[in-house]
Write a protein that holds these residues in place. Structure first.
Motif, PDB file in Angstrom:
ATOM      1  N   THR A 698       0.901  -1.261  -0.044  1.00 25.53           N
ATOM      2  CA  THR A 698      -0.098  -0.056   0.085  1.00 25.53           C
ATOM      3  C   THR A 698       0.914   1.243  -0.157  1.00 25.53           C
ATOM      4  O   THR A 698       2.009   1.106   0.243  1.00 25.53           O
ATOM      5  CB  THR A 698      -0.738   0.080   1.073  1.00 25.53           C
ATOM      6  OG1 THR A 698      -0.094   0.039   2.395  1.00 25.53           O
ATOM      7  CG2 THR A 698      -1.894  -1.240   1.227  1.00 25.53           C
ATOM      8  N   LEU A 699       0.306   2.384  -0.324  1.00 20.78           N
ATOM      9  CA  LEU A 699       0.958   3.516  -0.565  1.00 20.78           C
ATOM     10  C   LEU A 699       1.604   4.008   1.268  1.00 20.78           C
ATOM     11  O   LEU A 699       2.675   4.525   1.129  1.00 20.78           O
ATOM     12  CB  LEU A 699       0.223   4.696  -0.861  1.00 20.78           C
ATOM     13  CG  LEU A 699       0.046   4.827  -2.331  1.00 20.78           C
ATOM     14  CD1 LEU A 699      -0.923   5.848  -2.737  1.00 20.78           C
ATOM     15  CD2 LEU A 699       1.051   4.651  -3.349  1.00 20.78           C
ATOM     16  N   ALA A 700       0.659   3.746   1.984  1.00 30.37           N
ATOM     17  CA  ALA A 700       1.123   3.756   3.508  1.00 30.37           C
ATOM     18  C   ALA A 700       2.287   3.124   3.827  1.00 30.37           C
ATOM     19  O   ALA A 700       3.161   3.582   4.575  1.00 30.37           O
ATOM     20  CB  ALA A 700       0.005   3.405   4.200  1.00 30.37           C
ATOM     21  N   ASN A 701       2.420   1.872   3.612  1.00 28.14           N
ATOM     22  CA  ASN A 701       3.224   0.955   3.781  1.00 28.14           C
ATOM     23  C   ASN A 701       4.646   1.525   2.813  1.00 28.14           C
ATOM     24  O   ASN A 701       5.877   1.401   3.647  1.00 28.14           O
ATOM     25  CB  ASN A 701       3.167  -0.422   3.404  1.00 28.14           C
ATOM     26  CG  ASN A 701       2.248  -1.224   4.159  1.00 28.14           C
ATOM     27  OD1 ASN A 701       2.272  -0.834   5.340  1.00 28.14           O
ATOM     28  ND2 ASN A 701       1.609  -2.023   3.584  1.00 28.14           N
ATOM     29  N   LEU A 702       4.651   1.854   1.799  1.00 25.12           N
ATOM     30  CA  LEU A 702       5.756   2.736   0.919  1.00 25.12           C
ATOM     31  C   LEU A 702       6.234   3.827   1.589  1.00 25.12           C
ATOM     32  O   LEU A 702       7.541   4.158   1.902  1.00 25.12           O
ATOM     33  CB  LEU A 702       5.435   3.009  -0.282  1.00 25.12           C
ATOM     34  CG  LEU A 702       5.154   2.088  -1.554  1.00 25.12           C
ATOM     35  CD1 LEU A 702       4.857   2.560  -2.682  1.00 25.12           C
ATOM     36  CD2 LEU A 702       6.457   1.303  -1.493  1.00 25.12           C
ATOM     37  N   ASP A 703       5.328   4.678   2.354  1.00 20.73           N
ATOM     38  CA  ASP A 703       5.705   5.858   2.938  1.00 20.73           C
ATOM     39  C   ASP A 703       6.543   5.471   4.404  1.00 20.73           C
ATOM     40  O   ASP A 703       7.318   6.319   4.626  1.00 20.73           O
ATOM     41  CB  ASP A 703       4.388   6.642   3.510  1.00 20.73           C
ATOM     42  CG  ASP A 703       3.623   7.069   2.295  1.00 20.73           C
ATOM     43  OD1 ASP A 703       4.404   7.489   1.138  1.00 20.73           O
ATOM     44  OD2 ASP A 703       2.563   7.683   2.389  1.00 20.73           O
ATOM     45  N   ALA A 704       6.258   4.453   4.895  1.00 21.05           N
ATOM     46  CA  ALA A 704       6.855   3.718   6.151  1.00 21.05           C
ATOM     47  C   ALA A 704       8.124   3.356   5.822  1.00 21.05           C
ATOM     48  O   ALA A 704       8.937   3.060   6.802  1.00 21.05           O
ATOM     49  CB  ALA A 704       6.150   3.053   6.988  1.00 21.05           C
ATOM     50  N   ALA A 705       8.330   2.933   4.825  1.00 19.67           N
ATOM     51  CA  ALA A 705       9.613   2.286   4.381  1.00 19.67           C
ATOM     52  C   ALA A 705      10.816   2.975   4.108  1.00 19.67           C
ATOM     53  O   ALA A 705      10.600   4.358   4.010  1.00 19.67           O
ATOM     54  CB  ALA A 705       9.646   1.566   3.046  1.00 19.67           C
ATOM     55  N   SER A 706      12.104   2.738   4.485  1.00 14.68           N
ATOM     56  CA  SER A 706      12.980   3.612   4.387  1.00 14.68           C
ATOM     57  C   SER A 706      14.466   2.946   3.789  1.00 14.68           C
ATOM     58  O   SER A 706      14.208   1.717   4.052  1.00 14.68           O
ATOM     59  CB  SER A 706      13.467   4.093   5.683  1.00 14.68           C
ATOM     60  OG  SER A 706      14.133   3.296   6.522  1.00 14.68           O
ATOM     61  N   LEU A 707      15.242   3.575   2.909  1.00 15.69           N
ATOM     62  CA  LEU A 707      16.401   3.128   2.678  1.00 15.69           C
ATOM     63  C   LEU A 707      17.514   2.387   3.572  1.00 15.69           C
ATOM     64  O   LEU A 707      18.095   1.538   3.726  1.00 15.69           O
ATOM     65  CB  LEU A 707      17.111   3.914   1.772  1.00 15.69           C
ATOM     66  CG  LEU A 707      18.518   3.389   1.100  1.00 15.69           C
ATOM     67  CD1 LEU A 707      18.380   1.996   0.232  1.00 15.69           C
ATOM     68  CD2 LEU A 707      19.301   4.616   0.242  1.00 15.69           C
ATOM     69  N   ASP A 708      17.522   3.358   4.778  1.00 20.16           N
ATOM     70  CA  ASP A 708      18.197   2.983   5.729  1.00 20.16           C
ATOM     71  C   ASP A 708      17.727   1.655   6.464  1.00 20.16           C
ATOM     72  O   ASP A 708      18.541   0.460   6.893  1.00 20.16           O
ATOM     73  CB  ASP A 708      18.206   3.828   6.969  1.00 20.16           C
ATOM     74  CG  ASP A 708      19.208   4.995   6.631  1.00 20.16           C
ATOM     75  OD1 ASP A 708      19.766   4.892   5.589  1.00 20.16           O
ATOM     76  OD2 ASP A 708      18.775   6.086   7.201  1.00 20.16           O
ATOM     77  N   LYS A 709      16.475   1.226   6.636  1.00 25.98           N
ATOM     78  CA  LYS A 709      16.021  -0.115   7.257  1.00 25.98           C
ATOM     79  C   LYS A 709      16.316  -0.983   6.223  1.00 25.98           C
ATOM     80  O   LYS A 709      16.825  -2.093   6.471  1.00 25.98           O
ATOM     81  CB  LYS A 709      14.350   0.053   7.703  1.00 25.98           C
ATOM     82  CG  LYS A 709      14.364   1.003   8.694  1.00 25.98           C
ATOM     83  CD  LYS A 709      12.867   1.051   8.940  1.00 25.98           C
ATOM     84  CE  LYS A 709      12.411   1.693  10.139  1.00 25.98           C
ATOM     85  NZ  LYS A 709      10.979   1.881  10.421  1.00 25.98           N
TER      86      LYS A 709
END
Length: 953
Positions: A698-709
């Protein structure tokens, strides 16, 4: 059969855009040779290319042509083909669709094989219907394929009788015709009845300039398919199935002279009809100037533009033709590299783009440029794509680009030459089929290898720079714009499109090729040591355990001369990530795989690897992490260096992360317009019991993702080499590669954490569930029925489920296709696993008319009830046993099989020697065992029905 329309120009791009939940910008390194092949120079000129002396070409007095070649890959097998130089283009108005229908009828009764006897006979001989035995119909040809064993003299000899029956003795029984009408109509429903078909109906008349090709699509007209009589289809067969328009191709492990005699004896009696019709050659007239066609559809989820500049077809027959085709290959490669490079930007200008010169249909070639735009960004996408082509025309290509392109071509021909005695028979068949249909030369790999090696360096940048000028034109040009109905008001008109194209080159500067001469590794790692070495003489493997705990399984083979397959895994995967961090973890491997390595970005890495036949990709699945790689023996060390670097120096690239997220957002925007995507998303949700890890992001999951993680998770998954097992299969000497294994794998860091996966219990829910999705304009339904449950994973159970799968495929094809005439290609897939826990899933799937859903589900359940009550018939068991025994013989001589099998045996803690007794265990399949297996695993108390129906009117 496999209806081949060859007209869906957007298929390549659409498959790219819809093939994954996450957009990926990684492009695997292009294979190239380390050393250029050396051979004597060849004279250029207009003379015809030679014909490969290894193929026997002849012609019978009745005009039938034959091609015969001895080839031992695979051993004890042969490929027999019947090529008929006829297709839908030759149909009269009353025969539209009957070229394809004729192909179907060839499997439904001939002089020597009434009704379904042909398919039944071949299945008992170990040939699978659809997978092996198949055919296709196009505009200009119909092709029948028949792969056969040659270690059974009777079956092999009968194969030529089968081809002859297709060529001249199809029965066209009226009752069989009526039964097959429904099957053909269902094929049309399965392959069409969607946005792409509706868009094609709008755009094909423009692309094909309202020629005969535009009105002779192979599937034909529905009203004709429903009502034609036997006399009409017999007339088509009489006129066009004749020996002077036919060729027999035989390639395989056999005696050439014996095969020639078989062809003479079986085909010499065929005759051409009296007063035969001339085989008219149809063409597409040029389109004066430029034609712009704008088309929309409610269910189309993308906005795309395609520019097609058409030219008369050039068939490669002379050295000059061949040289030009070589230049075109180099041009296409360099254009593709430039367009792909733009996808590595933090905000890529499009979802996908390509520009290349290649063959079209109807004896045409074309320079075709196509771009799939991000939602609302068509103008920028078109301008960027056109600008890149214009940049090539105006400023040309660089020397370094051209050198890499040459290396790419050289590696392909060098690999083909190295494998010339291990080439699969089907590859030769394709070449000989082209020779018969178009006259394309077949000089053979020896000539091509020597010619390219001697002449490729005669091609300079001036030659390349001239091509773009030849390809780009505003004459005989068609511009297609396609998009969703909801964006119709936002799409440009003809004047605007032409304005975009004419101004795309404003302010252009020359391309700058960012290359580096640095080596992959500045310093060779300190080698580890092999601490134990165990040989398994039964299957020819050697297992090494290194001091850091990493295990390596070596299987040297001679199946391919230029191939080494490398698979490495360790258990864990994304199951070890929290739900909160799952999206980041799930993106980790594709992001790292597309970011380059160490200090080199992906573009630099690709360019560094030009001239090497190597591909290395890290992955993280739900239960494991690992590396998939392949290389030629000469580039094995490079593959090992890359593997080492993906463990120790993965690269964090913010641009690649931003680009990937941007692409994924764009794909998600209109995903809900496509009925197929909506259905598949629902299937994934239901079968995972709505676990977010198995559902579309979902777009919300994409927003919560990060390159550092994502980067941190990747680093953690590859921090401990002690849990890894690597399998190496291919052409190598274990003693020669052992130092490389010690250096690049033995030096990997280890923490000895002894991690494994977590069982997150993501599997289909228990109980009876029916989920119906109403989506789609056309009368097209899709059904999936899923049985599932706990499972004890072991060979004795596995082989019984394999048998049940094939028996169900046979019975449902007979019932749903042949008897009910309600589907085209029903399918059964039974899967079973040990990791993360013992589970099985049996899925039955088909497409049909919405009115037939309940009837066909009931028929399916009836066949299941019969299996539970009576078990499989002895004949159906015989078919499975024959198919499985013969396919196992082929697999045991295949590197890809062994790479997957040895990895699977390691993961499941199985004895790999069990494969040697697999065929003998086929004796355990009996009528009673199939009855017991069906009763146990097709348990209706755990049955999920997932149905896609058209929208309610």
């Amino acid at each position: 059969m496999n209806l081949n329309r060859k007209v869906a120009f957007a298929v390549l791009a659409l498959s790219f855009a819809t093939g994954s939940t996450f957009a990926q910008v990684k492009r695997k390194p292009v294979a190239s040779p380390k050393n250029k092949p050396v051979a004597a120079a060849q004279q250029l000129g207009p003379v015809s290319l030679p014909t490969d002396p290894n193929v026997l070409i002849g012609k019978l007095p009745n005009g039938l042509t034959y091609y015969i070649r001895h080839n031992e890959q695979p051993k004890n097998r042969a490929e027999l083909y019947l090529i008929v130089k006829t297709g839908s283009i030759l149909e009269t108005d009353a025969q539209q669709g009957l070229a394809h229908f004729t192909e179907h009828m060839a499997f439904n009764g001939t002089r020597d094989y009434p009704k379904n006897d042909l398919v039944n006979y071949l299945q008992k001989s170990g040939i699978r219907f659809g997978a092996d035995l198949n055919a296709y119909t196009s505009f200009d040809e119909t092709v029948y394929q028949l792969p056969l064993p040659t270690d059974s003299a009777e079956v092999f000899k009968n194969g030529f009788n089968i081809l002859a029956n297709w060529a001249g003795y199809v029965s066209f029984d009226a009752a069989e015709i009526d039964k097959e009408r429904g099957v053909v109509l269902e094929e049309a429903r399965l392959r069409g009845k969607n946005a792409q078909e509706r868009l094609s109906q709008q755009t094909l008349p423009a692309i094909l300039n309202n020629s005969r090709y535009a009105s002779r699509l192979p599937i034909g007209q529905e009203n004709i398919l429903k009502t034609f009589d036997a006399a009409t289809i017999k007339s088509f067969y009489h006129d066009w199935y004749r020996p002077d328009l036919q060729a027999v191709i035989a390639v395989g492990d056999f005696d050439v002279k014996a095969v020639e005699e078989l062809i003479r004896s079986k085909f010499s009696l065929l005759t051409n009809p009296a007063g035969e019709k001339p085989r008219t050659v149809y063409t597409v007239p040029p389109t004066p100037g430029t034609l712009v066609k704008i088309a929309t559809d409610k269910e189309f989820p993308y906005t795309l533009a395609q520019i097609v500049v058409k030219r008369p077809q050039t068939v490669v027959k002379t050295a000059a033709n061949y040289m030009q085709s070589l230049r075109i290959s180099l041009f296409n490669y360099m254009m593709g590299e430039r367009l792909n490079e733009l996808l590595q930007k933090p905000d890529p200008p499009y979802l996908y783009a390509r520009a290349s010169f290649s063959s079209l249909i109807a004896k045409q070639d074309a320079f075709s440029s196509m771009v799939i735009a991000k939602p609302g960004d068509l103008q920028n996408a078109v301008k960027v794509m056109v600008a890149e082509v214009e940049r090539a025309r105006r400023f040309g290509f660089t020397l370094t680009e051209l050198e890499r392109a040459k290396q790419s071509v050289l590696v392909q021909i060098q690999n083909a030459y190295a494998e010339r005695d291990k080439t699969n028979s089907a590859n030769f068949v394709r070449d000989y089929s082209k020779n018969f249909l178009t006259g394309e030369a077949i000089p053979g790999i020896e000539f091509e290898y020597n010619y390219i090696a001697s002449n490729i360096n005669k091609i300079g940048t001036a030659d390349m720079n001239a091509l773009a000028g030849q390809f780009i034109s505003d004459q005989n040009r068609v511009i297609i714009i396609e998009g969703p109905d909801k964006d119709k008001d936002k799409l440009p008109d003809e004047k605007t499109v032409l304005s975009w194209i004419s101004t795309a080159g404003v302010g252009l500067t020359a391309y700058v090729d960012n290359v580096t001469s640095r080596p992959l590794m500045d310093k060779t790692p300190e080698p580890g040591k092999v601490v134990t070495e165990t040989k398994d003489e039964s299957i020819g493997t050697t297992t090494l355990v290194l001091a850091n705990g990493l295990t390596v399984i070596l299987k040297p083979t001679e199946f391919k001369n230029d191939q080494v397959l490398i698979n490495g895994y360790s258990l864990g995967g994304t199951s070890l990530a929290s739900d909160k961090d799952f999206t980041s973890a799930n993106l980790a491997a594709p992001i790292i795989a597309g970011s380059g390595i160490a200090d080199f970005n992906q573009g630099q890495l690709d360019k560094m690897l030009a001239g090497k036949n190597v591909s290395v990709s890290p992955y993280i699945s739900d239960v494991a992490q690992g590396i998939s790689a392949n290389a030629s023996p000469r580039d094995f060390e490079t593959a090992m260096q890359l593997i080492h670097l993906y463990f120790t120096q993965p690269r964090k690239d913010q641009d690649i992360w931003k680009g990937n997220i941007s692409q994924t957002r764009s794909i998600l925007t209109n995903r809900g317009l496509d009925p197929g995507s909506v259905y598949q998303d629902t299937v994934s949700a239901v079968l995972s019991n709505y676990n977010m890890r198995s559902m579309v992001t979902t777009l919300a999951n994409l927003d919560a993702a990060s390159l550092d993680k994502a980067y941190s998770f990747y680093k953690d998954r590859f921090a401990d080499a002690s849990g890894f097992t690597f399998t190496l299969v291919g052409n190598f000497d274990p003693e020669v590669i052992k130092p490389y294994v010690e250096t690049y794998l033995g030096s990997l860091p280890s923490t000895h954490k002894k991690e494994t996966f977590k069982d997150l219990a993501i599997h289909p829910p228990a109980g009876q569930i029916t989920k119906t999705i109403y989506k789609g304009l056309d009368d097209k339904a899709t059904v999936q029925m899923v049985f599932s449950g706990a499972y004890e994973y072991k060979e004795s159970n596995n082989i019984q489920l394999d048998a049940l799968e094939e028996v169900m495929n046979i019975k449902l094809t007979e019932r749903l296709r042949e008897q009910e005439s309600g589907v085209y290609a029903p399918g059964v897939r039974i899967s079973y696993s040990k990791i993360p826990t013992g589970r099985y899933t049996a899925s039955i799937y088909f497409s049909c008319a919405s009115a037939n859903v309940d009837k066909l589900i009931a028929a399916t359940m009836d066949e299941i009830s019969k299996l539970k009550l009576n078990g499989a018939t002895a004949t159906d068991i015989q078919k499975f046993v024959a198919e499985e025994a013969r396919s196992t013989q082929v697999q045991l001589k295949d590197n890809v099989f062994w790479a997957g099998y040895l990895t699977g045996a390691s993961q499941n803690n199985e004895n790999p020697d069990d494969i040697l007794s697999h065929v003998s265990h086929l004796e355990d399949i009996t009528v009673q065992s199939t009855k017991d297996t069906a009763s146990k695993y097709l348990n209706t108390s755990n049955l999920i029905k997932l149905i896609l129906m058209p929208e309610k009117k």
